[in-house]
Design a protein around this motif. Structure first.
Motif, mmCIF file in Angstrom:
data_model
loop_
_atom_site.group_PDB
_atom_site.id
_atom_site.type_symbol
_atom_site.label_atom_id
_atom_site.label_comp_id
_atom_site.label_asym_id
_atom_site.label_seq_id
_atom_site.Cartn_x
_atom_site.Cartn_y
_atom_site.Cartn_z
ATOM 1 N N GLY A 41 14.130 -43.252 40.675
ATOM 2 C CA GLY A 41 14.827 -44.515 40.860
ATOM 3 C C GLY A 41 16.219 -44.547 40.262
ATOM 4 O O GLY A 41 16.884 -45.587 40.301
ATOM 5 N N ASP A 42 16.680 -43.403 39.722
ATOM 6 C CA ASP A 42 18.004 -43.339 39.089
ATOM 7 C C ASP A 42 19.021 -42.837 40.101
ATOM 8 O O ASP A 42 19.018 -41.662 40.487
ATOM 9 N N ALA A 43 19.935 -43.702 40.523
ATOM 10 C CA ALA A 43 20.940 -43.319 41.522
ATOM 11 C C ALA A 43 21.854 -42.210 40.998
ATOM 12 O O ALA A 43 22.285 -41.340 41.768
ATOM 13 N N THR A 44 22.152 -42.212 39.708
ATOM 14 C CA THR A 44 23.047 -41.199 39.145
ATOM 15 C C THR A 44 22.463 -39.806 39.299
ATOM 16 O O THR A 44 23.182 -38.845 39.601
ATOM 17 N N GLY A 45 21.173 -39.693 39.086
ATOM 18 C CA GLY A 45 20.526 -38.394 39.239
ATOM 19 C C GLY A 45 20.658 -37.863 40.659
ATOM 20 O O GLY A 45 20.983 -36.688 40.872
ATOM 21 N N TRP A 46 20.415 -38.716 41.647
ATOM 22 C CA TRP A 46 20.545 -38.296 43.041
ATOM 23 C C TRP A 46 21.992 -37.951 43.380
ATOM 24 O O TRP A 46 22.261 -36.986 44.102
ATOM 25 N N TYR A 47 22.915 -38.744 42.868
ATOM 26 C CA TYR A 47 24.333 -38.490 43.124
ATOM 27 C C TYR A 47 24.751 -37.131 42.563
ATOM 28 O O TYR A 47 25.369 -36.315 43.268
ATOM 29 N N ASN A 48 24.439 -36.856 41.291
ATOM 30 C CA ASN A 48 24.825 -35.582 40.683
ATOM 31 C C ASN A 48 24.181 -34.404 41.393
ATOM 32 O O ASN A 48 24.830 -33.366 41.614
ATOM 33 N N LEU A 49 22.920 -34.546 41.775
ATOM 34 C CA LEU A 49 22.263 -33.468 42.501
ATOM 35 C C LEU A 49 22.949 -33.239 43.847
ATOM 36 O O LEU A 49 23.169 -32.101 44.267
ATOM 37 N N GLY A 50 23.330 -34.320 44.518
ATOM 38 C CA GLY A 50 24.007 -34.191 45.805
ATOM 39 C C GLY A 50 25.328 -33.451 45.695
ATOM 40 O O GLY A 50 25.665 -32.625 46.553
ATOM 41 N N VAL A 51 26.080 -33.735 44.635
ATOM 42 C CA VAL A 51 27.358 -33.050 44.443
ATOM 43 C C VAL A 51 27.126 -31.560 44.196
ATOM 44 O O VAL A 51 27.838 -30.700 44.737
ATOM 45 N N ALA A 52 26.133 -31.233 43.382
ATOM 46 C CA ALA A 52 25.828 -29.825 43.107
ATOM 47 C C ALA A 52 25.397 -29.098 44.377
ATOM 48 O O ALA A 52 25.788 -27.953 44.616
ATOM 49 N N LEU A 53 24.603 -29.762 45.207
ATOM 50 C CA LEU A 53 24.150 -29.124 46.444
ATOM 51 C C LEU A 53 25.300 -28.948 47.431
ATOM 52 O O LEU A 53 25.332 -27.979 48.193
ATOM 53 N N TYR A 54 26.251 -29.873 47.433
ATOM 54 C CA TYR A 54 27.455 -29.694 48.267
ATOM 55 C C TYR A 54 28.174 -28.416 47.853
ATOM 56 O O TYR A 54 28.579 -27.614 48.708
ATOM 57 N N ASP A 55 28.351 -28.211 46.542
ATOM 58 C CA ASP A 55 29.035 -27.012 46.070
ATOM 59 C C ASP A 55 28.271 -25.745 46.423
ATOM 60 O O ASP A 55 28.866 -24.664 46.531
ATOM 61 N N ARG A 56 26.963 -25.857 46.605
ATOM 62 C CA ARG A 56 26.149 -24.724 47.042
ATOM 63 C C ARG A 56 26.144 -24.589 48.568
ATOM 64 O O ARG A 56 25.495 -23.716 49.110
ATOM 65 N N LEU A 57 26.864 -25.462 49.235
ATOM 66 C CA LEU A 57 26.959 -25.524 50.689
ATOM 67 C C LEU A 57 25.607 -25.843 51.337
ATOM 68 O O LEU A 57 25.343 -25.470 52.477
ATOM 69 N N GLU A 58 24.787 -26.577 50.618
ATOM 70 C CA GLU A 58 23.541 -27.112 51.173
ATOM 71 C C GLU A 58 23.844 -28.551 51.609
ATOM 72 O O GLU A 58 23.448 -29.521 50.962
ATOM 73 N N ILE A 59 24.563 -28.670 52.712
ATOM 74 C CA ILE A 59 25.181 -29.946 53.072
ATOM 75 C C ILE A 59 24.155 -30.982 53.511
ATOM 76 O O ILE A 59 24.241 -32.158 53.128
ATOM 77 N N GLU A 60 23.174 -30.603 54.295
ATOM 78 C CA GLU A 60 22.171 -31.578 54.733
ATOM 79 C C GLU A 60 21.391 -32.112 53.541
ATOM 80 O O GLU A 60 21.145 -33.320 53.434
#
Length: 407
Positions: free
Chosen positions: A36-55
């Protein structure tokens, strides 16, 4: 007991250090502990973008948006994923959330908004404005301003009374494009206007899709008199009959992603080994000092200290056979001028370069050379050499500080 915010913080810290596997692991642990923590999802999303895991990145950012709908940061990260993957219609909508990001100033200063002459001003909706005055604001970095300035003639066709607010550095660029003649650099010079728009909002306002990107180049041209002056300088400085290749290997150190997009000059070793080639450094900033630390078969001439403006840089670009650069404003400048350009991209590129392409619909004369994995420049550099010479390249003999560099 595991603490979700700690894992979330570690995710972002490791991402900034380029330790992407560890970043993703901490991010996944954070959202598992507290979904339920939006910050956790946001940070994970940014890290996955840098890994080129875009979806997967976009899935995380959508989750963060559902949890905190008014938080601009995940909206903007979602926009970057959408635009990178070519889903432009939704991407432009999410891109407008950038105005709420920390440190992003409003496009029109509050003092100007209160000025009597602008009492009825409104955001432009893209419709014709016969008899009205439209103000466009070059709101982002140099590269963005050059890229989106291609829309000036389209805006001028809908509103003949066009004014453009830009930085002094951008003035020669903007004024060289139809529709940009009334450019100014100080808000005190702003004429009364009826509506306004940011340059970076024009692609969305015009409903730009991949197939409708306005890409007629050149849409930038150097000043003829300045070209003539630089011709004399270059002809006297560079050996005759040699291929002329411009180099830029580093962006501004203050850029948020500079660690990923810039490289040491020594990484361009294969270019220093080319025969009958003269390399022309267009590099500005601290990285200019690296010119004195390398040498090879190809002469390297440092013009950086002599380039006082983009007008000078455009005049030099007009006389080069090819440009090789990392993702900086020079890539946009050369592309907008229709110059053959090899662009070196990090593994997770900026959204405008899309995914998996060797060319770009924004600049038809630019070829894209991508890292196959984070930090791996060799393959991209070798591809750029092949683009410049038309031949594959072997390991080079660049020398740095008097010693051979082994790659």
């Amino acid at each position: 007991m595991p603490f979700a915010p700690s894992h979330s913080n570690q995710c972002e810290l490791h991402r900034r250090e380029g330790r992407l596997d560890e970043a993703a692991a901490h991010g996944r642990r954070a959202v598992a502990l507290d979904p339920g923590d939006a910050t956790g999802w946001y940070n994970l999303g940014v890290a996955l973008y840098d890994r080129l895991e875009i979806e997967a990145s976009m899935t995380c950012e959508r989750r963060a948006v559902r949890l905190r709908p008014d938080w601009p940061d995940p909206h903007f990260e979602l926009a970057e994923g959408l635009l990178l993957s070519g889903r432009l219609e939704e991407g432009w909508q999410e891109y407008e959330w950038r105005w709420g990001l920390p440190g992003v100033p409003p496009p029109i200063p509050p003092a100007i908004q209160k000025r009597r002459g602008h009492a009825g001003m409104r955001p432009w909706d893209g419709r014709p404005m016969p008899g009205g005055t439209l103000l466009l604001v070059a709101d982002q970095g140099f590269g963005d301003s050059i890229q989106f300035a291609r829309y000036l003639p389209m805006a001028a066709a809908l509103c003949s009374r066009l004014a453009v607010a830009c930085s002094p550095d951008m003035l020669p660029v903007i004024r060289s494009i139809p529709g940009g003649q009334r450019a100014f650099t100080a808000w005190e010079e702003a004429p009364p206007f009826d509506a306004w728009a940011a340059l970076s909002s024009l692609p969305g306002l015009f409903g730009t899709e991949i197939g409708t990107i306005p890409a007629a180049v050149p849409y930038l041209r150097a000043e003829p008199a300045r070209v003539e002056r630089w011709k004399g300088r270059l002809d006297g400085l560079l050996p005759r009959g040699y291929r002329r290749v411009g180099l830029v290997w580093a962006g501004r150190p203050s850029h948020g992603n500079d660690r990923s997009r810039s490289m040491p000059l020594a990484r361009l070793a294969p270019f220093l080994a080319l025969e009958r080639t003269v390399l022309v450094s267009l590099q500005k900033g601290p990285a200019q000092a690296e010119v004195a630390q390398v040498y090879g078969a190809a002469p390297l001439v440092n013009l950086g200290p002599e380039l006082e403006s983009f007008a000078d840089t455009m005049a030099v670009l007009a006389q080069l056979d090819h440009v090789v650069c990392v993702d900086t404003a020079i890539a946009h400048l050369a592309g907008a001028m229709g110059r053959p350009t090899a662009l070196l991209l990090p593994h997770a590129p900026d959204w405008r370069w899309l995914l998996g392409r060797s060319g770009t619909p924004w600049y038809p004369t630019v070829t894209l050379h991508r890292q196959p994995a984070s930090g791996r420049w060799d393959e991209a550099v070798h591809g750029a050499v092949a683009a410049v010479t038309g031949n594959p390249v072997r390991a080079s003999g660049l020398r740095a500080s008097g010693r051979p560099t082994r790659r």
